[in-house]
Write a protein that holds these residues in place. Structure first.
Motif, short mmCIF file in Angstrom:
data_model
loop_
_atom_site.label_atom_id
_atom_site.label_comp_id
_atom_site.label_asym_id
_atom_site.label_seq_id
_atom_site.Cartn_x
_atom_site.Cartn_y
_atom_site.Cartn_z
N GLN A 41 0.90 -1.05 0.07
CA GLN A 41 0.00 -0.03 0.02
C GLN A 41 0.82 1.43 0.00
O GLN A 41 2.02 1.24 0.25
N SER A 42 0.25 2.26 -0.25
CA SER A 42 0.95 3.54 -0.36
C SER A 42 1.17 4.07 1.02
O SER A 42 2.29 5.00 1.28
N ASP A 43 0.46 3.66 2.14
CA ASP A 43 0.99 3.74 3.40
C ASP A 43 1.67 2.43 3.99
O ASP A 43 0.81 1.53 4.25
N PRO A 44 3.04 2.21 4.04
CA PRO A 44 3.54 0.85 4.64
C PRO A 44 3.20 0.53 5.99
O PRO A 44 3.40 -0.64 6.39
N VAL A 45 2.71 1.59 6.70
CA VAL A 45 2.28 1.04 8.26
C VAL A 45 1.50 -0.13 8.06
O VAL A 45 1.55 -1.02 8.97
N THR A 46 0.54 -0.26 7.08
CA THR A 46 -0.43 -1.24 7.16
C THR A 46 0.30 -2.78 6.90
O THR A 46 -0.20 -3.71 7.42
N ASP A 47 1.22 -2.76 6.35
CA ASP A 47 1.95 -4.02 6.13
C ASP A 47 2.84 -4.48 7.40
O ASP A 47 3.24 -5.55 7.40
N PHE A 48 3.12 -3.52 8.16
CA PHE A 48 3.67 -4.07 9.77
C PHE A 48 2.69 -4.45 11.01
O PHE A 48 3.12 -4.75 11.88
N ARG A 49 1.38 -4.71 10.43
CA ARG A 49 0.56 -5.17 11.41
C ARG A 49 1.02 -6.38 11.99
O ARG A 49 0.71 -6.43 13.18
N SER A 50 1.37 -7.30 11.28
CA SER A 50 1.67 -8.75 11.78
C SER A 50 3.01 -8.87 12.36
O SER A 50 3.23 -9.39 13.57
N GLY A 51 3.93 -8.14 11.93
CA GLY A 51 5.34 -8.38 12.35
C GLY A 51 5.67 -7.18 13.22
O GLY A 51 6.62 -7.15 14.30
N GLY A 52 5.00 -6.16 13.31
CA GLY A 52 5.13 -4.92 14.01
C GLY A 52 6.72 -4.53 13.86
O GLY A 52 7.44 -4.35 12.72
N VAL A 53 7.41 -3.88 15.27
CA VAL A 53 8.39 -3.21 15.28
C VAL A 53 9.73 -4.28 14.75
O VAL A 53 10.77 -3.84 14.20
N LEU A 54 9.51 -5.48 15.21
CA LEU A 54 10.56 -6.33 14.83
C LEU A 54 10.54 -6.57 13.12
O LEU A 54 11.74 -6.67 12.68
N SER A 55 9.73 -6.55 12.39
CA SER A 55 9.66 -6.60 11.17
C SER A 55 10.36 -5.29 10.37
O SER A 55 11.13 -5.43 9.47
N LEU A 56 10.15 -4.36 11.15
CA LEU A 56 10.96 -3.06 10.56
C LEU A 56 12.47 -3.09 11.01
O LEU A 56 13.12 -2.58 10.04
N ALA A 57 12.60 -3.49 12.15
CA ALA A 57 13.84 -3.62 12.62
C ALA A 57 14.79 -4.69 11.47
O ALA A 57 15.95 -4.22 11.07
#
Length: 261
Positions: A41-57
């Motif tokens: 999505q054009s807002d990447p926040v929605t893709d981090f719903r499952s993994g949260g901060v760990l996925s971002l890190a």
């Protein structure tokens, strides 16, 4: 704007818009989150719903510390068919499931479990190494799948459009193969890599190296086998053709024989 470097002492005078605003933040939403970074999505926040901060890190770690892995998912990389952002997040979710700290795992089951690789995670770098190797395995699967699909299945009597592995005649791998690629990667990481019971990060990397050689030899064996089958089939067709031609010539009558008849 920044200037692109050619890797040498010179600087290429090509400005690149980073889209960073005066506060040092990227625009949200923006189409480049999809086209440049591989989010859904054009807002990447929605893709981090499952993994949260760990996925971002983990995503930041791959980009900053593992350019050799990240590069494989860029436009010129051999796994560029997979969007990097969502692929990296899915790999983190996969690891979380295997290591039993996913939300879907029962806490009691996690506490009572005894895995041979638990000792390895006394090293804080173990999780980062596992993410790196899992992403590498996934890129390898993309390459192998493409090579498999270019091997003709000479022994089958499928239609022309299905005359190759997985039903792909042109050998192309697309984003629509994501589920299959992820499943194949999961099996390798769960059964072959973690299933070997590495006790240190060094041992984990050593096992991964041996497995990659094993997978490489397996696809080369398939290609050699198919090549031998191809040449055998071609020789068989040639022999059949020559036999049929000789038989046809043998049935032809000379002018003298036709007049006599």
């Amino acid at each position: 704007d920044i200037l692109l470097s050619d890797g040498g002492p010179n600087v290429v005078d090509t400005p690149v818009d980073t889209l960073i605003n005066e506060k040092g933040l990227p625009p949200i939403p923006h189409d480049f989150w999809v086209s440049r970074l591989g989010f859904q999505q054009s807002d990447p926040v929605t893709d981090f719903r499952s993994g949260g901060v760990l996925s971002l890190a983990m995503l930041v770690h791959i980009v900053e510390a593992c350019p050799h892995v990240h590069g494989r998912f860029l436009p010129r990389g051999d796994a560029h068919v997979l969007p990097f952002g969502i692929t990296c997040i899915n790999v983190t979710d996969m690891i979380a499931k295997f290591l039993m700290f996913s939300k879907s795992v029962d806490r009691i089951d996690a506490l009572l479990s005894s895995k041979p690789f638990w000792r390895m995670f006394a090293d804080p770098n173990a999780l980062l190494a596992l993410q790196e190797l899992s992403m590498t395995f996934m890129a390898d699967v993309v390459v192998e799948l493409g090579r498999e699909r270019r091997i003709p299945d000479l022994n089958s009597k499928k239609s022309k459009n299905e005359n190759s592995f997985h039903g792909e005649q042109d050998g192309k791998v697309t984003v629509f193969d994501f589920t299959y690629i992820l499943e194949r990667t999961e099996k390798r990481v769960r059964d072959d890599l973690l299933g070997a019971g590495p006790k240190t990060v060094e041992e984990l990397r050593a096992i991964a190296g041996r497995l990659r050689i094993k997978y490489q030899r397996a696809i080369e064996h398939k290609e050699r086998k198919a090549n031998i089958s191809y040449h055998n089939e071609a020789a068989k067709l040639k022999d059949n053709f020559m036999g049929s031609a000789q038989l046809a010539l043998g049935k032809l009558k000379t002018p003298k024989e036709r007049n006599h008849a």
